[in-house]
Design a protein around this motif. Structure first.
Motif, PDB file in Angstrom:
ATOM      1  N   ALA A   1       7.016  -6.258  -2.876  1.00  0.00           N
ATOM      2  CA  ALA A   1       8.008  -5.283  -2.407  1.00  0.00           C
ATOM      3  C   ALA A   1       7.334  -4.216  -1.539  1.00  0.00           C
ATOM      4  CB  ALA A   1       8.706  -4.635  -3.603  1.00  0.00           C
ATOM      5  N   GLN A   2       6.122  -3.850  -1.920  1.00  0.00           N
ATOM      6  CA  GLN A   2       5.395  -2.845  -1.131  1.00  0.00           C
ATOM      7  C   GLN A   2       5.145  -3.349   0.289  1.00  0.00           C
ATOM      8  OE1 GLN A   2       1.823  -1.722  -3.333  1.00  0.00           O
ATOM      9  NE2 GLN A   2       3.017  -1.683  -5.229  1.00  0.00           N
ATOM     10  N   ALA A   3       4.885  -4.654   0.397  1.00  0.00           N
ATOM     11  CA  ALA A   3       4.622  -5.225   1.718  1.00  0.00           C
ATOM     12  C   ALA A   3       5.906  -5.369   2.534  1.00  0.00           C
ATOM     13  CB  ALA A   3       3.943  -6.584   1.569  1.00  0.00           C
ATOM     14  N   LEU A   4       7.006  -5.641   1.834  1.00  0.00           N
ATOM     15  CA  LEU A   4       8.280  -5.861   2.541  1.00  0.00           C
ATOM     16  C   LEU A   4       8.975  -4.563   2.916  1.00  0.00           C
ATOM     17  CD1 LEU A   4       9.939  -8.833   0.626  1.00  0.00           C
ATOM     18  CD2 LEU A   4       9.203  -8.789   3.017  1.00  0.00           C
ATOM     19  N   PHE A   5       8.761  -3.524   2.109  1.00  0.00           N
ATOM     20  CA  PHE A   5       9.477  -2.262   2.320  1.00  0.00           C
ATOM     21  C   PHE A   5       8.472  -1.152   2.643  1.00  0.00           C
ATOM     22  CE2 PHE A   5      12.254  -4.164  -1.295  1.00  0.00           C
ATOM     23  CZ  PHE A   5      12.900  -5.023  -0.409  1.00  0.00           C
ATOM     24  N   PRO A   6       8.043  -1.056   3.893  1.00  0.00           N
ATOM     25  CA  PRO A   6       6.971  -0.111   4.249  1.00  0.00           C
ATOM     26  C   PRO A   6       7.400   1.349   4.064  1.00  0.00           C
ATOM     27  CG  PRO A   6       8.037  -0.975   6.216  1.00  0.00           C
ATOM     28  CD  PRO A   6       8.592  -1.759   5.066  1.00  0.00           C
ATOM     29  N   HIS A   7       6.411   2.213   3.770  1.00  0.00           N
ATOM     30  CA  HIS A   7       6.683   3.658   3.692  1.00  0.00           C
ATOM     31  C   HIS A   7       6.505   4.310   5.058  1.00  0.00           C
ATOM     32  CE1 HIS A   7       2.321   4.098   3.763  1.00  0.00           C
ATOM     33  NE2 HIS A   7       2.237   3.270   2.730  1.00  0.00           N
ATOM     34  N   ALA A   8       5.521   3.817   5.828  1.00  0.00           N
ATOM     35  CA  ALA A   8       5.197   4.386   7.150  1.00  0.00           C
ATOM     36  C   ALA A   8       4.949   5.888   7.091  1.00  0.00           C
ATOM     37  CB  ALA A   8       6.288   4.045   8.169  1.00  0.00           C
ATOM     38  N   MET A   9       4.383   6.350   5.979  1.00  0.00           N
ATOM     39  CA  MET A   9       4.038   7.770   5.865  1.00  0.00           C
ATOM     40  C   MET A   9       2.543   8.009   6.065  1.00  0.00           C
ATOM     41  SD  MET A   9       6.827   9.424   5.664  1.00  0.00           S
ATOM     42  CE  MET A   9       6.632  11.067   4.972  1.00  0.00           C
ATOM     43  N   LYS A  10       1.809   6.925   6.383  1.00  0.00           N
ATOM     44  CA  LYS A  10       0.448   7.069   6.893  1.00  0.00           C
ATOM     45  C   LYS A  10       0.495   6.279   8.175  1.00  0.00           C
ATOM     46  CE  LYS A  10      -1.979   6.984   2.451  1.00  0.00           C
ATOM     47  NZ  LYS A  10      -3.174   6.429   1.786  1.00  0.00           N
ATOM     48  N   ALA A  11       0.479   6.965   9.280  1.00  0.00           N
ATOM     49  CA  ALA A  11       0.690   6.266  10.548  1.00  0.00           C
ATOM     50  C   ALA A  11      -0.356   5.164  10.725  1.00  0.00           C
ATOM     51  CB  ALA A  11       0.623   7.256  11.710  1.00  0.00           C
TER      52      ALA A  11
END
Ligand SMILES: Cc1cc2nc3c(=O)[nH]c(=O)nc-3n(C[C@H](O)[C@H](O)[C@H](O)COP(=O)(O)OP(=O)(O)OC[C@H]3O[C@@H](n4cnc5c(N)ncnc54)[C@H](O)[C@@H]3O)c2cc1C
Lengths: 428, 186
Positions: free
Chosen positions: A155-165
């Protein structure tokens, strides 16, 4: 994802860049850059750490300053939402550390810090041990995936946070472009405090703008764990109404209860929603490095430090700055690049003072975060923070805190100027 | 005053080991300005002005103007209220002590001929090249976007200064010429 990131980082982390002359190994096993004079090591070359390293040299050019950073290049979180929206490219937000080495003589070590021996005054890195007189750590943030049932590595790989550019910024952009028109996008926002209070709402503007132009019928559902927009609420909501009516579906008080990879759905107390693109921003805590270094007390998420000197109460001669610091201990301030940068300057002055037996100097900190609401117009929030000798915390000066009266193109231009300015102040 | 400072400096050098001079209160507060105005006020932007090395009287007047609302400002109207008048004096001293560094954002494009004609009227207060005088601020090597904005604001009345009354009669083309001239002065 985390494992992959780790391997990648250690992979690029071996080897030392930008050193003067041949590398000398000392008698100590695996020690690199044997310490000769007074030395400060800075671990983490983001907005806090890189600025601290530069200002140490500006204040005391004779000081030996070593900057340990795991990434080969600096990738800016500010402006990364514009990349997601398609208005900027990764190359616009990617910079290198060469100028810091060339112009100021900072030794840049491209390696991952893996351990701290505060008694021996050494750190362990993937390139070897490094000795210091004082250490400044600016590790940034990491994520508490464990707070979200179902948020396993897949799930972590499928749903990125993108909070570390970086990779995840690219991933989110790519997924948006590939979205089937009519499918929805979901952003989830954790309870504050988290990195960059207005960041997720700015991202919502960027994504909604893209959907409006390119994906007919697609909506953006914002599941916000907070009871209302955390920063610049009125201004964001006005922009959403004027530009993204019918596209943005904002749902406050929506803590995630569960995620399901198979159905690409998110369950909250109130509803279950499905998304073609899902951007999950989990609860946050200090960067893992802070935990590995024993700088976070049991059961805490953030690093306690003295608000005067940023020194850790746990490890003497170790200072921590940036997003990782605990607002309950030092006084509540937004976790922003601007604040991290001003902390870097403040800690540099105090570290130089303390290394020569002088008192730390009261910090003067400030914040301004511009947010783009479309490709041209921006809004801002500001604050000035000073040391309160009575409470021993940083406190916002009330009269200076505030938001822009309105959005404008003029502020959009200033936002771009701001980015250039803080990048050059950090790395140039 | 200068002489005692000089002696102090010599003493500091001759007593080993020399301690690095610590940044004073003004310098530390002014370091926060760099987020927008560049390190030591050398703004890399097109619209946020260079402030390092600007005349101290002008910076002080400006900061107090922002704080009291007599000069219209966006973000400066907020930030200036974060400091007492005494702190503004300290900040001003630091900002004025930095070296002026010309903006990299001179107006380059366009067919406008660069000439000093039309700038005689400005020279009395801003100096022949715009390097500033005790009356008028340093405008040479300033960011082009900012110069244009400043002139437009005197014309529209958003910014007021009796000395700058002559711009009321000027056109955008006049401004472009002036901006080109001053932004390219070294
Ligand atoms: C989408 C988005 C938009 C944003 N927009 C703005 C904005 O407009 N304005 C603003 O002021 N702020 C903004 N921010 C916030 C800003 O990016 C952060 O507040 C800032 O990066 C914090 O600085 P830091 O030094 O604490 O952490 P970081 O900048 O994250 O730096 C930490 C560094 O440490 C390195 N590191 C970590 N662990 C190790 C290790 N073990 N060994 C070696 N190196 C290590 C990392 O690689 C990283 O380079 C935004 C953030 C996001 C996500």
């Amino acid at each position: 994802m985390k494992r992959r990131e780790f391997i990648k980082q250690t992979g690029i982390g071996i080897g030392v860049l930008a050193l003067w002359g041949p590398q000398v190994f000392s008698a100590h096993a695996g020690e690199i850059l044997p310490k000769k004079g007074r030395r400060v090591v800075v671990a983490g070359g983001g907005f806090g750490g890189a600025t601290a390293a530069k200002y140490l040299k500006l204040i005391d050019p004779k000081l030996d300053v070593v900057l340990v950073e795991q990434r080969e290049r600096f990738i800016s979180c500010p402006v990364s939402n514009m990349v997601i929206g398609g208005f900027k490219e990764m190359k616009d937000i990617t910079m290198d550390y060469k100028v810091l080495a060339r112009k100021y003589g900072i030794k840049i070590v491209n390696a991952q810090m893996t351990g701290l021996d505060a008694t021996a005054h050494t750190i362990e890195t993937s390139a070897g041990k490094i000795a210091y007189d004082r250490l400044i750590v600016s590790p940034g943030i990491d994520f508490m995936y464990e707070n979200i049932p179902g948020m396993d590595p897949q799930a972590q790989a499928l749903f990125p946070h993108a909070m570390k550019a970086g990779d995840q910024t690219v991933q989110l952009r790519r997924e948006l472009v590939a979205l089937v028109p009519g499918q929805n996008v979901i952003i989830t926002i954790p309870e504050a405090p988290y990195r960059c209070p207005p960041g997720p709402y700015e991202r919502a503007c960027m994504i909604a703008h893209y959907l409006k132009q390119n994906k007919k019928g697609s909506r953006l559902i914002i599941l916000d764990a907070n009871e209302d927009v955390v920063s610049k609420g009125k201004l964001f909501k006005a922009a959403w109404k004027d530009y993204y009516e019918g596209i943005i579906d904002y749902r406050p008080d929506s803590t995630i209860k569960k995620v399901d990879v198979a159905t690409r759905s998110i369950v909250t107390v109130a509803a279950e929603v499905q998304g073609g693109v899902i951007n999950i921003i989990p609860d946050q805590k200090a960067g893992l490095l802070a935990f590995q270094s024993g700088l976070v007390p049991p059961k805490r998420r953030w690093v306690p430090v003295s608000a005067l000197s940023f020194e850790s109460p746990i490890h003497k001669d170790v200072h921590v700055i940036g997003d990782a610091t605990d607002g309950e201990v030092i006084g509540s301030m937004p976790k922003s690049g601007f604040v991290a940068s001003t902390m870097g300057k403040a800690v540099a002055a105090s570290v130089v003072a303390m290394m020569s037996g002088r008192e730390p100097l009261p910090p003067s900190l400030a914040n301004t975060c511009y947010s783009m609401v479309n490709e041209r117009e921006a809004i801002y929030v500001t604050g000035v923070f000073e040391f309160d000798a009575r409470t021993k915390k940083m406190a916002g000066v009330k009269a200076a805190g505030g938001v822009s009266p309105e959005r404008s193109e003029r502020l959009g231009i200033q936002a771009e100027d701001w980015a250039r300015s803080i990048w050059s102040d950090t790395l140039g | 005053m200068k002489a005692t400072l000089f002696i102090a400096a010599v003493l500091a050098v001759s007593t080993a080991p020399a301690l690095a001079a610590l940044p004073g209160d003004g310098e530390r507060m002014a370091a926060t300005c760099a987020g927008c105005h560049g390190t030591r006020g050398a703004s890399p932007g097109t619209h946020i002005p260079v402030i390092g090395g600007q005349s101290s009287d002008y910076v002080k007047k400006t900061m107090k103007g922002y704080k009291e609302g007599t000069r219209a400002g966006g973000v400066m109207a907020n930030l200036s209220k974060g400091y007492s008048d005494q702190q503004i004096d300290q900040i001003t001293e630091a900002v004025a002590s930095w070296k002026w560094q010309n903006s990299q954002n001179a107006r380059k494009k366009g067919k406008i001929k660069i000439s000093a004609s039309g700038t005689e009227v400005c020279a009395g207060c801003h100096g022949a090249k715009g390097q500033g005088t005790p009356i008028g601020p340093h405008i040479s090597g300033q960011a082009a976007g900012y110069l244009k904005e400043a002139l437009s604001e005197y014309r529209s009345g958003r910014r007021t200064a009796a000395e700058m009354g002559m711009v009321k009669e000027m056109t955008d083309q006049d401004f472009d010429k002036l901006v080109k001239f001053y932004s390219q002065q070294k």
